[in-house]
Motif scaffolding. Structure first.
Motif, PDB file in Angstrom:
ATOM      1  N   ASP A 116      -3.087   5.969   8.317  1.00 15.80           N
ATOM      2  CA  ASP A 116      -3.250   5.511   7.110  1.00 15.80           C
ATOM      3  C   ASP A 116      -2.661   4.174   6.817  1.00 15.80           C
ATOM      4  OD1 ASP A 116      -4.983   7.294   6.286  1.00 15.80           O
ATOM      5  OD2 ASP A 116      -3.349   8.627   5.040  1.00 15.80           O
ATOM      6  N   GLY A 117      -3.248   3.075   6.226  1.00 18.32           N
ATOM      7  CA  GLY A 117      -2.970   1.990   5.987  1.00 18.32           C
ATOM      8  C   GLY A 117      -2.802   1.405   4.474  1.00 18.32           C
ATOM      9  N   ALA A 118      -3.069   0.258   4.294  1.00 23.46           N
ATOM     10  CA  ALA A 118      -2.486  -0.298   3.083  1.00 23.46           C
ATOM     11  C   ALA A 118      -3.621  -0.753   1.997  1.00 23.46           C
ATOM     12  CB  ALA A 118      -1.569  -1.405   3.331  1.00 23.46           C
ATOM     13  N   HIS A 119      -4.767  -0.233   2.133  1.00 19.27           N
ATOM     14  CA  HIS A 119      -5.964  -0.731   1.039  1.00 19.27           C
ATOM     15  C   HIS A 119      -5.770   0.540  -0.036  1.00 19.27           C
ATOM     16  CE1 HIS A 119      -7.270  -3.918   3.217  1.00 19.27           C
ATOM     17  NE2 HIS A 119      -8.088  -3.303   3.690  1.00 19.27           N
ATOM     18  N   ALA A 120      -4.339   0.622  -0.513  1.00 20.92           N
ATOM     19  CA  ALA A 120      -4.242   1.881  -1.252  1.00 20.92           C
ATOM     20  C   ALA A 120      -2.927   1.418  -2.326  1.00 20.92           C
ATOM     21  CB  ALA A 120      -3.748   3.029  -0.607  1.00 20.92           C
ATOM     22  N   GLU A 121      -2.706   2.225  -3.231  1.00 26.35           N
ATOM     23  CA  GLU A 121      -1.514   1.909  -4.110  1.00 26.35           C
ATOM     24  C   GLU A 121      -0.196   1.784  -3.325  1.00 26.35           C
ATOM     25  OE1 GLU A 121      -1.806   3.462  -8.283  1.00 26.35           O
ATOM     26  OE2 GLU A 121      -3.745   4.017  -7.620  1.00 26.35           O
ATOM     27  N   PHE A 122      -0.130   2.996  -2.410  1.00 25.04           N
ATOM     28  CA  PHE A 122       1.126   3.033  -1.721  1.00 25.04           C
ATOM     29  C   PHE A 122       0.689   3.345  -0.328  1.00 25.04           C
ATOM     30  CE2 PHE A 122       2.221   4.283  -6.171  1.00 25.04           C
ATOM     31  CZ  PHE A 122       3.334   3.810  -6.086  1.00 25.04           C
ATOM     32  N   VAL A 123       1.799   2.987   0.555  1.00 20.49           N
ATOM     33  CA  VAL A 123       1.587   3.299   2.087  1.00 20.49           C
ATOM     34  C   VAL A 123       2.822   3.761   2.729  1.00 20.49           C
ATOM     35  CG1 VAL A 123       2.134   0.870   2.697  1.00 20.49           C
ATOM     36  CG2 VAL A 123       1.052   2.289   4.403  1.00 20.49           C
ATOM     37  N   LYS A 124       2.656   4.909   3.515  1.00 18.22           N
ATOM     38  CA  LYS A 124       4.016   5.383   4.355  1.00 18.22           C
ATOM     39  C   LYS A 124       4.307   4.555   5.390  1.00 18.22           C
ATOM     40  CE  LYS A 124       3.692   9.329   6.366  1.00 18.22           C
ATOM     41  NZ  LYS A 124       3.734  10.890   6.682  1.00 18.22           N
ATOM     42  N   VAL A 125       5.371   4.097   5.535  1.00 16.37           N
ATOM     43  CA  VAL A 125       6.030   3.342   6.838  1.00 16.37           C
ATOM     44  C   VAL A 125       6.486   4.634   8.028  1.00 16.37           C
ATOM     45  CG1 VAL A 125       7.136   1.754   7.975  1.00 16.37           C
ATOM     46  CG2 VAL A 125       6.298   1.353   5.663  1.00 16.37           C
ATOM     47  N   PRO A 126       5.773   4.734   8.976  1.00 18.89           N
ATOM     48  CA  PRO A 126       6.596   5.473   9.831  1.00 18.89           C
ATOM     49  C   PRO A 126       7.790   5.254  10.492  1.00 18.89           C
ATOM     50  CG  PRO A 126       4.426   4.832  10.617  1.00 18.89           C
ATOM     51  CD  PRO A 126       4.817   4.039   9.399  1.00 18.89           C
ATOM     52  N   ALA A 127       8.503   6.348  10.708  1.00 22.28           N
ATOM     53  CA  ALA A 127       9.981   6.095  11.413  1.00 22.28           C
ATOM     54  C   ALA A 127       9.887   5.025  12.708  1.00 22.28           C
ATOM     55  CB  ALA A 127      10.388   7.349  11.985  1.00 22.28           C
ATOM     56  N   SER A 128       8.769   5.258  13.378  1.00 22.50           N
ATOM     57  CA  SER A 128       8.838   4.398  14.734  1.00 22.50           C
ATOM     58  C   SER A 128       8.732   2.912  14.195  1.00 22.50           C
ATOM     59  CB  SER A 128       7.546   4.424  15.710  1.00 22.50           C
ATOM     60  OG  SER A 128       6.363   4.743  14.792  1.00 22.50           O
ATOM     61  N   ALA A 129       7.926   2.512  13.038  1.00 26.08           N
ATOM     62  CA  ALA A 129       7.740   1.129  12.462  1.00 26.08           C
ATOM     63  C   ALA A 129       8.893   0.591  12.121  1.00 26.08           C
ATOM     64  CB  ALA A 129       6.704   1.049  11.598  1.00 26.08           C
ATOM     65  N   ILE A 130       9.868   1.359  11.292  1.00 22.55           N
ATOM     66  CA  ILE A 130      10.921   1.202  10.979  1.00 22.55           C
ATOM     67  C   ILE A 130      12.087   0.736  11.989  1.00 22.55           C
ATOM     68  CG2 ILE A 130      12.961   1.645   9.557  1.00 22.55           C
ATOM     69  CD1 ILE A 130      10.993   3.499   8.123  1.00 22.55           C
ATOM     70  N   SER A 131      12.057   1.586  12.851  1.00 23.53           N
ATOM     71  CA  SER A 131      13.190   1.582  14.098  1.00 23.53           C
ATOM     72  C   SER A 131      12.728   0.130  15.010  1.00 23.53           C
ATOM     73  CB  SER A 131      13.402   2.724  14.990  1.00 23.53           C
ATOM     74  OG  SER A 131      11.964   2.963  15.413  1.00 23.53           O
ATOM     75  N   GLN A 132      11.436  -0.175  15.056  1.00 25.00           N
ATOM     76  CA  GLN A 132      11.088  -1.184  16.125  1.00 25.00           C
ATOM     77  C   GLN A 132      11.118  -2.443  15.247  1.00 25.00           C
ATOM     78  OE1 GLN A 132       7.629  -0.545  18.136  1.00 25.00           O
ATOM     79  NE2 GLN A 132       8.156   1.527  18.758  1.00 25.00           N
ATOM     80  N   GLY A 133      11.448  -2.620  14.005  1.00 22.97           N
ATOM     81  CA  GLY A 133      11.724  -3.833  13.143  1.00 22.97           C
ATOM     82  C   GLY A 133      10.351  -4.210  12.599  1.00 22.97           C
ATOM     83  N   ASN A 134       9.359  -3.722  12.449  1.00 26.91           N
ATOM     84  CA  ASN A 134       8.279  -4.002  11.777  1.00 26.91           C
ATOM     85  C   ASN A 134       8.251  -4.359  10.244  1.00 26.91           C
ATOM     86  OD1 ASN A 134       7.302  -2.496  14.192  1.00 26.91           O
ATOM     87  ND2 ASN A 134       5.388  -2.864  13.462  1.00 26.91           N
ATOM     88  N   VAL A 135       9.108  -3.677   9.643  1.00 36.01           N
ATOM     89  CA  VAL A 135       9.608  -3.819   8.014  1.00 36.01           C
ATOM     90  C   VAL A 135      10.466  -5.233   7.845  1.00 36.01           C
ATOM     91  CG1 VAL A 135      10.122  -2.967   6.094  1.00 36.01           C
ATOM     92  CG2 VAL A 135       9.053  -1.395   7.784  1.00 36.01           C
ATOM     93  N   MET A 136       9.822  -6.073   7.375  1.00 33.57           N
ATOM     94  CA  MET A 136      10.583  -7.408   7.282  1.00 33.57           C
ATOM     95  C   MET A 136      10.828  -7.828   5.830  1.00 33.57           C
ATOM     96  SD  MET A 136       9.015  -9.471  10.797  1.00 33.57           S
ATOM     97  CE  MET A 136       8.454  -8.574  11.888  1.00 33.57           C
ATOM     98  N   PRO A 137      11.923  -8.011   5.460  1.00 29.41           N
ATOM     99  CA  PRO A 137      12.182  -8.666   4.046  1.00 29.41           C
ATOM    100  C   PRO A 137      11.713  -9.877   3.989  1.00 29.41           C
ATOM    101  CG  PRO A 137      14.212  -7.610   4.885  1.00 29.41           C
ATOM    102  CD  PRO A 137      13.164  -7.813   6.125  1.00 29.41           C
ATOM    103  N   LEU A 138      11.368 -10.182   2.533  1.00 25.77           N
ATOM    104  CA  LEU A 138      10.482 -11.360   2.342  1.00 25.77           C
ATOM    105  C   LEU A 138      11.625 -12.497   1.751  1.00 25.77           C
ATOM    106  CD1 LEU A 138       7.445 -10.521   0.653  1.00 25.77           C
ATOM    107  CD2 LEU A 138       7.640 -11.262   3.107  1.00 25.77           C
ATOM    108  N   ALA A 139      11.720 -13.834   2.154  1.00 21.74           N
ATOM    109  CA  ALA A 139      12.602 -14.717   1.388  1.00 21.74           C
ATOM    110  C   ALA A 139      11.767 -15.075  -0.128  1.00 21.74           C
ATOM    111  CB  ALA A 139      12.399 -16.097   1.967  1.00 21.74           C
TER     112      ALA A 139
END
Ligand SMILES: [Zn+2]
Ligand SMILES: [Zn+2]
Length: 349
Positions: A116-139
């Motif tokens: 499941d992707g993000a054309h939704a109000e909320f999206v779940k980020v799987p553990a593998s995406a978090i551990s591989q650095g896919n989630v990046m904070p914005l300046a």
């Protein structure tokens, strides 16, 4: 929550589905902006080889948002943080993953493609995406709109690297859609000599001019080969990017490139008809490099966010329409019409 869903072999739906529940090593992101990609449109038209028949997913892989909840085993992130999420997750073990190129992993998975992707109000980020650095904070200075569009930017960062642009090069871009225009923007940043853009739609060529194209060509009224040879003293372009899925464009590009030139086949051809016919002696005698790219790595994604924070690129110029997600069906119809550049959606606005 509202979501745009697609079931393999079926149609697009706008529906109400439960907000995803997260495990201890996952996070939930409240989507602020999600952008429609050509890949979404291709999935709706032709399905995707990573989906089983009837398998339903929420589409959307170009997005940004605010962390709404984090599992108790997730470190280094906080609720309320503004983030963008790179969509491709590799197996973590193959050669390509070890090189940091999860987009090339034979076993990659991706938001909005096989989960499941993000054309939704909320999206779940799987553990593998978090551990591989896919989630990046914005300046602070990077808007949610720009951050969502960082995904196609990251793919074009990958494409531009493959073009090996030298100072003063002549670059010819086939296609003035969002991907062609992002190539134009990044080519200008790389210190090119002249950039020529060609497209069949005049409004798109006007946009290319506004974004700094030195010459635009409508092949319906002007001979591309003659124009390119005139502009390059008969030598041809040093770099050619095909940002459109057209056989004849790929064939023609081999004829228009200068000795030692590079051709990047960015737009893929339809899977059922992937062959072209070329004079391969031109590659041989002119010492050409013919290459291609697909997707971008997490590092390309981070590079894009850096360029956005430094205000080196203005991605808002490629956005032509914005819809609330509740009008997601209309947003998709607009994107499918082919008349829009980037169409973005706001799930909470
Ligand atoms: Zn995309
Ligand atoms: Zn891998």
């Amino acid at each position: 929550m509202i979501a745009v869903t697609y079931a393999q072999g079926g149609k697009l739906h706008l529906e109400d589905i439960p907000v995803p529940k997260i495990q201890e090593d996952e996070m939930l992101v409240r989507v602020q902006v999600t952008s429609i990609c050509g890949t979404d449109l291709r999935i709706i038209k032709h399905g995707h080889n990573k989906l089983q028949t009837g398998q339903k997913i929420v589409l959307g892989h170009e997005f940004s948002g605010i962390i709404d909840a984090i599992g108790k085993r997730v470190r280094n992130y906080q609720v309320g943080q503004r983030v963008a999420v790179a969509p491709n997750i590799g197996c973590g073990h193959c050669d390509q993953c070890l090189e940091g190129r999860a987009n090339m992993c034979p076993d990659y998975s991706a938001f909005g493609i096989n989960f499941d992707g993000a054309h939704a109000e909320f999206v779940k980020v799987p553990a593998s995406a978090i551990s591989q650095g896919n989630v990046m904070p914005l300046a602070d200075g990077v808007s949610f709109e720009e951050a969502a569009l960082n995904e196609p930017l990251s793919c074009v960062i990958n494409g531009i690297a493959a073009c090996r642009i030298n100072l003063g090069d002549t670059v010819l871009i086939f296609g003035a859609g969002p991907i062609g225009l992002l190539h134009l923007i990044l080519a200008k940043l790389r210190g090119v000599g002249i950039v020529i853009v060609t497209d069949l739609i005049n409004s798109k060529l006007d946009m290319a001019k506004r974004l700094g194209a030195d010459h635009v060509i409508d092949p319906q009224t002007c001979d591309i080969k003659e124009t390119v040879l005139n502009l390059t003293q008969g030598k041809g372009a040093n770099v050619i990017v095909t940002a459109c899925p057209v056989h004849s464009v790929q064939e023609q590009s081999i004829e228009l490139v200068a000795p030692f030139g590079r051709i990047c086949l960015f737009g893929g051809l339809p899977h059922e008809r992937p062959k072209i016919s070329i004079n391969s002696n031109l590659i041989h005698y002119r010492n050409l490099i013919v290459t291609g790219v697909t997707g971008g790595s997490n590092y390309d994604y981070r590079t894009g966010l850096k360029l956005l924070a430094l205000k080196k690129v203005d991605l808002m110029k490629v956005v032509s329409a914005s819809y609330p997600l509740s009008e997601g069906y209309d947003a998709f119809q607009a994107a499918l019409s082919g008349n829009e550049m980037k169409v973005i959606m706001n799930p909470h606005g």
